[in-house]
Design a protein around this motif. Structure first.
Motif, PDB file in Angstrom:
ATOM      1  N   HIS C 228     -71.080  29.354 -73.741  1.00  0.00           N
ATOM      2  CA  HIS C 228     -71.286  29.637 -72.346  1.00  0.00           C
ATOM      3  C   HIS C 228     -70.426  29.310 -71.224  1.00  0.00           C
ATOM      4  CE1 HIS C 228     -75.437  29.828 -74.039  1.00  0.00           C
ATOM      5  NE2 HIS C 228     -75.902  30.118 -72.731  1.00  0.00           N
ATOM      6  N   ARG C 229     -69.692  28.161 -71.482  1.00  0.00           N
ATOM      7  CA  ARG C 229     -68.700  27.853 -70.343  1.00  0.00           C
ATOM      8  C   ARG C 229     -67.518  28.996 -70.479  1.00  0.00           C
ATOM      9  NH1 ARG C 229     -69.984  22.233 -71.451  1.00  0.00           N
ATOM     10  NH2 ARG C 229     -70.673  21.511 -69.506  1.00  0.00           N
ATOM     11  N   SER C 230     -67.360  29.267 -71.815  1.00  0.00           N
ATOM     12  CA  SER C 230     -66.333  30.333 -72.012  1.00  0.00           C
ATOM     13  C   SER C 230     -66.579  31.741 -71.302  1.00  0.00           C
ATOM     14  CB  SER C 230     -65.956  30.450 -73.564  1.00  0.00           C
ATOM     15  OG  SER C 230     -65.308  31.607 -73.946  1.00  0.00           O
ATOM     16  N   VAL C 232     -68.720  32.226 -68.691  1.00  0.00           N
ATOM     17  CA  VAL C 232     -68.784  31.863 -67.028  1.00  0.00           C
ATOM     18  C   VAL C 232     -67.200  32.118 -66.652  1.00  0.00           C
ATOM     19  CG1 VAL C 232     -69.064  30.310 -65.546  1.00  0.00           C
ATOM     20  CG2 VAL C 232     -70.843  30.724 -67.346  1.00  0.00           C
ATOM     21  N   ARG C 235     -65.739  35.614 -67.153  1.00  0.00           N
ATOM     22  CA  ARG C 235     -66.452  36.447 -65.983  1.00  0.00           C
ATOM     23  C   ARG C 235     -65.727  36.280 -64.698  1.00  0.00           C
ATOM     24  NH1 ARG C 235     -69.275  41.328 -64.676  1.00  0.00           N
ATOM     25  NH2 ARG C 235     -70.500  40.820 -63.099  1.00  0.00           N
ATOM     26  N   MET C 236     -65.571  34.945 -64.080  1.00  0.00           N
ATOM     27  CA  MET C 236     -64.873  34.496 -62.952  1.00  0.00           C
ATOM     28  C   MET C 236     -63.464  34.892 -62.703  1.00  0.00           C
ATOM     29  SD  MET C 236     -66.686  30.940 -62.124  1.00  0.00           S
ATOM     30  CE  MET C 236     -65.972  30.926 -60.535  1.00  0.00           C
ATOM     31  N   VAL C 242     -68.347  44.585 -66.432  1.00  0.00           N
ATOM     32  CA  VAL C 242     -69.588  45.425 -66.396  1.00  0.00           C
ATOM     33  C   VAL C 242     -70.507  44.961 -65.345  1.00  0.00           C
ATOM     34  CG1 VAL C 242     -69.288  46.548 -68.587  1.00  0.00           C
ATOM     35  CG2 VAL C 242     -70.698  44.553 -68.350  1.00  0.00           C
ATOM     36  N   ALA C 244     -73.617  43.004 -63.655  1.00  0.00           N
ATOM     37  CA  ALA C 244     -74.105  41.914 -63.815  1.00  0.00           C
ATOM     38  C   ALA C 244     -75.156  41.978 -64.463  1.00  0.00           C
ATOM     39  CB  ALA C 244     -74.325  41.126 -62.533  1.00  0.00           C
ATOM     40  N   VAL C 247     -74.230  42.198 -68.052  1.00  0.00           N
ATOM     41  CA  VAL C 247     -73.623  41.044 -68.446  1.00  0.00           C
ATOM     42  C   VAL C 247     -74.868  39.947 -69.091  1.00  0.00           C
ATOM     43  CG1 VAL C 247     -72.424  38.721 -67.822  1.00  0.00           C
ATOM     44  CG2 VAL C 247     -71.420  41.073 -67.148  1.00  0.00           C
TER      45      VAL C 247
END
Lengths: 366, 366, 366, 366, 366
Positions: C228-230, C232, C235-236, C242, C244, C247
């Motif tokens: 999850h951290r990876s 996020v 995406r940032m 693509v 949201a 995603v």
């Protein structure tokens, strides 16, 4: 589907012959009973059958095995019946939600798109009704578009149709004695049946629709395509004026409803496996014509009693098997089939309510 | 899959040998029947078997236990068969929805992207057809790409193929007597079988596709990747011109369909557990060659009757067991397998309808 | 998991001892058979047992009840086995979809983020492989990180591992005679077993990862957090380019896959309830040592026959019970366990395909 | 929940009395055995019972029917037990995902909101832990808030608690002999039990929370409301800084987890239907006190043997029935209940890992 | 729904007559017992019945078959009962979530829309309560709007109603002796019953609502439409001020809850199939009046014992069948029906909590 009251001792269940498995199982039980009485009456045969058997259990083991098999088969059939009911519930529920959403969301449009809104919503509701009617037709194995009648977009027909086809006089007088002994009504009857229990499409069917559909193998899918195209077009012209994520729900519930249809339809196009059905049939005939008379003659010492016992045993096995044969195809055999015409009526009633009869009243908070 | 009518008394089920479990169970039942007659005929053995047994139930308890076990196994097998059917329904339904959505959403494009639209949609439909064909191949354990034929993107082939392989003359004349006694057709036959029931891919397969696929272990997954890449690219160039949340539905239904495939495929790669199957087999042989003759000779006092009873008992157990062995792998054994070629035809027909045959007609509201 | 062919009469199933429940049930059946023969041989006991029983059914009713209970238990165990298989399918299918989506969506990035794309995607695929490997470890009750080996991110190892551990020579020569009679291999064996069937992690495990994981109780969950951290972070920084809503699918399929894992894992940490298992064991011993010899001696008048019948009865009950004990924990007992190493290989192969081997070829439309 | 090894012949299962159904069924089996011996010893009764019964099967048919019913009831109970386990898995899995998502998404915030981030995340994790603890309390029928203890937000307590309450010395020494014969521990005991197996809430409970909760009927629902309000507020102040569609996942997994809870809770508040339970009880007493002695005395000609057979028959029926009564309420009866304190520990451990112990290390790609 | 304690030996279950199947099955068992005693007493009949039967098993095979069938039917009925409970849980859980979301999201509004917020939320909660009450009415087959009473939006009535209607004195004194022998209370009673267990609607029902609803066939659907319209309108005027994707969740949980309702309702409108119920009834009467007396008289040589055995056999079959008839319609028959009034109370309590009683307190982190 026959709806019945639950009286003390279930005594009222005896009073119905149309839809009963009893007459159908007589076809096997009566000859076996008579055969048994004949063998009992014929002294040498009787003496032979008694001398031969030193204990009844050697033969009974086959009978017990058959009992277990048929009981399990009947439960499989009930499971199919119930899966059919569940999947129709999913289809109707989800497609109803799709209609509610489309209508409620589209009413939010303003300006020019709002003007076309009434027409669009009526057309959409019409297409939903058409898709549902075609789905119901497919479930009952009926490919004649003429069995779709015209329904009103603004009024719900009353009274609600009965789930029990035996309540409809027009049909009840078609049933002949023969139909009590056979699972299948004659082909000619089926035609009448489908005509009587026709499925109304809200707004009727235009000649263009009729033409396209009559050339299509998979009509439900085709109308499903139309619905998608219709939604995309309406959204582009400014209708269904809610946030896009909310719009996307519509596609989800349409898809969930379609999965419900696919899962009902598989019951209509995938019979109970042939080798299993054949295996049970072979077993029943072997038990009925070999084991039962041998047991009844061999161990019961009375003409009438042995005939009665043989009759009861075969009746037991076969009645249960006939119930299984009936329930395993939940959409096909009259009158125990699930009432697709009633399901369709309920769905139509919801569409009409959604479109015309659910303007919000002053709510009540006291 | 054998489709059968339901006549009075199910009498018509006797008339079919291809696909029946009856011949297969004869392999065990006939020798046991003959053995029993031999033991009955051999006076010392007969006398010994009678003297030894003071009551039949001591032996019968094993027979009853086997009956319960086999009946439950057959129901497990039916459950596997039915899970296969259900999961294929989920796969086809969800992947059909994906195709409808892509086509309907992409048609909304305007300007330059619209020009490439037709090509994109045809390619997408082609890939869906390819993925479905590869999925069907995997289910039936067929890894030869040459069994994929070429299908038309604009026409639905008629007539619909029959679900019953016995209806296809080319195949029916390949079946030898031996095939009635064995679950498995000979390897050579399987090749012919898969060639005859080939799976058409809409638009055919390009040499490049063929090359990549032939080097891949998991072909369905590979085409699934292509589909994702194709969708992302098309969206970036301006196609699939609807709101993003609506677009995201496509990925959801693709994923749901893939779960349906995985769940069907597990039936193809996870056999009924070996120790359970072996346990039942040991039981059947023990009952067939030890318990049955001892019971039949010991408690029935006639050469022919004891042979017949032993034959019937073993036939009962083994026929049911053969049904179980057949159904537990719903995609592999001809002719009771689920008709993957027909499922594929139906899916293709939907794709063609979606792409070319579902322009919206004038709807009918009267 | 043992894969077997289906020959005529299932005769080939006799030829396999490793994985069979037969030797394990001999442990009980042989002593009972010998005890019975001893009681039969001892004239006063025999006479006593016969005098005492006026009819066998008084004792048989307990035997029949046990038969029903064990048959139902075996079906519960099969249900657990099958739920394990189904839930692993859900986990693998959904996590595969997550990988496809991440890779396909991330490739759409342009500009600077695109440059880091390859590294990110490789890392993501590595983490997926790590999470799946840790999940498989947990299912088989293996907490030694050293049983994770290094796998290549670009090549799929050939040939595919066999589902049957008996096919792997290195392991097969470890099996001693003792292992045929016990469900559990000795502890020392289990260590060897897990080393041989190690689980490769694509890209290997870094020392930092190893350190954190070795201090964590719930490793699968921990890597799930990392994923999850990876996502996020990526995406940032501009990746996964693509819309949201599209995603958000990734998070959904990750969560669905995790539910599949939880549901498999509950099978590993929730045994078949103790009181039920104990109740059946008490029953089996009571029937084996009290009911069976009394019945066999009392109603069969031959030294060898009574021993054989007692042996067969106990073998029947106990073999079925051993099958149940084996299947009810589908991930733990060699060699009938579900092949987690093969599941992991398949998952890895998909990851490699997704990352490196699924560039889209020229599609084929003719 | 009792975890047990699987030794050869399951012989180790005999060694455990706490949690066994054996002592509980003795309550019925011992009196019946003694009654039978008395009737056997009393010559006129014995002679009467023998003269009266011309064949045992007339009575046995009731015994067989009871056997089938109890076996099926036990399987229903196992199904309830297993549904409880599955639904708790769904609840924990989905609520874990919610926590991961909230923490991972919130860490992406920048600027001022980032400053409050740590506090928000700690509070959120605290609320999740509180909700889970209240859910576990509700499942085990415990409404005393004082049984919630204080847990640390940064450390996972070691060692992991045992699933078997019998392993906890403090509790084990509370158990008296009486508890072996009754499903229910005495009320006073239950209080001690819940105090010993208290449920830690990460971050403890504030006086304000305690006050509100103690006035609320449905505490889980109340905390669920708080969680929603907390999420909305945090998002408005600039936290949970990812795209809105991704944020919407959080609400979905919260809702899915709540469905898991509702479905576990229904097991706690909907008993096995009264008329069914009563019907089986009536049956058991009738068979135990009427049928069994009559059969055992009538057909077995020995004081001790008839007592033993009667004892075994009733033990068989009643032990199975006691297993059913125990499993059908999977969260209530010590020590075979599902270990809610362990489930809660696992959930807390995940929360701590998510919040503090899952920073991403250098990933390993070699 | 009757809630009962679990005492040692389940001895307390005997003490309850209201809701028991015992009196209902006496209706059949007592006459059969008396008939049997008469036949036993009548010497020629007795002698005839003995002379005729050379072994009891020839007749017993029918009894055993019936036993299996009824046991399986009872389990089907339990499955229906349980499906009803599960689906109500889904409905309540998802509709609760919808309410939480609407309230929590709407509170985020600022400015002018915030002013109307309280009114909107109260109205929404009122509509949810109304929809749930109408759903409960439909499940119990009650179409009289007057059975909906007025509930407060701010207070939860105490104490919680009992699940057991027998605990409500007003109702308990209505029950006459006749009601113990019949599944159905008399029509007049049902009216009283529904009035006593009325369903409060939070905020009451306005005359306008009452008028529209009384003209609608499908009231639940109608309120569902209102809810959608209300949500769309509120969002347009600036309420429900969260991101659109988060808003879309509301529609999803509403739709999921509706599916739960549809699936409960199908249990209310689809009876256990008529031919199956009839088949079992025919079987029971045949066994009760033909097989049982013949067996009991033929093989038991005592006036009282044969009467008792016949009585017990028929009681066994029929009690189980009465349980099945009761459970198969889980919402209709007092007092074993699922307590819809309690479900509704719980739902209302949640709504009130959501609306008024769940402001977030100072959370506790120590």
């Amino acid at each position: 589907m026959i709806v019945y009251e639950k009286h003390v001792g279930a005594i009222n269940l005896f009073g119905r012959a149309y839809g009963s498995a009893l007459p159908r199982s007589m076809v096997l039980a009566v000859p076996v009973g008579m055969l048994t009485m004949f063998l009992q009456w014929d002294v040498p045969t009787r003496e032979y059958l008694r001398a031969v058997q030193r204990h009844p259990n050697a033969l009974m083991v086959v009978g017990t095995l058959l009992g277990i098999i048929i009981a399990l088969r009947t439960n499989l059939s009930y499971a199919r019946y119930w899966e059919g009911r569940t999947m129709v519930a999913q289809m109707s529920s989800k497609w109803s939600d799709a209609s509610i959403q489309v209508v409620a969301f589209d009413e939010a449009a303003t300006g020019e798109p709002a003007e076309h809104g009434i027409k669009f919503r009526a057309e959409f509701v019409h297409l939903m009704s058409l898709m549902h009617a075609l789905a119901m037709q497919k479930l009952r194995g009926d490919s004649d578009i003429n069995n779709l009648s015209v329904g009103s977009l603004v009024d719900i027909p009353t009274p609600k149709p009965s789930p029990d086809p035996g309540d409809v006089e027009e049909w009840y007088k078609c049933i002949s004695l023969w139909d009590y002994f056979s699972l299948f009504p004659a082909k000619r009857h089926m035609k009448t049946y489908r005509r009587i229990f026709s499925l109304p499409v809200l707004g009727g069917i235009s000649p263009e629709e009729r033409e396209v559909l009559s050339q299509t193998e998979d009509r439900v899918h085709c109308v499903h395509c139309w619905l998608h195209r219709s939604l995309v077009a309406r959204r582009m012209e400014g209708g269904i004026k809610v946030d896009a994520p909310v719009v996307s729900r519509i596609y989800q519930v349409l898809s969930d409803g379609m999965l419900g249809f696919e899962n009902s339809y598989k019951l209509a196009n995938t019979p109970f496996p042939f080798p299993y059905a054949q295996c049970i049939t072979v077993f029943i005939y072997a038990v009925a014509f070999l084991i039962t008379p041998a047991l009844a003659v061999g161990w019961i010492d009375s003409l009438w009693m042995s005939g009665l016992v043989a009759f009861l045993m075969v009746l037991g096995y076969d009645m249960l098997n006939e119930v299984a044969r009936d329930l395993e195809e939940p959409f096909r055999f009259d009158p125990n089939e699930l009432p697709v015409w009633l399901f369709h009526h309920r769905f139509n009633a919801r569409l009409v309510t959604t479109l015309c009869k659910s303007l919000m009243p002053e709510v009540g908070i006291t």
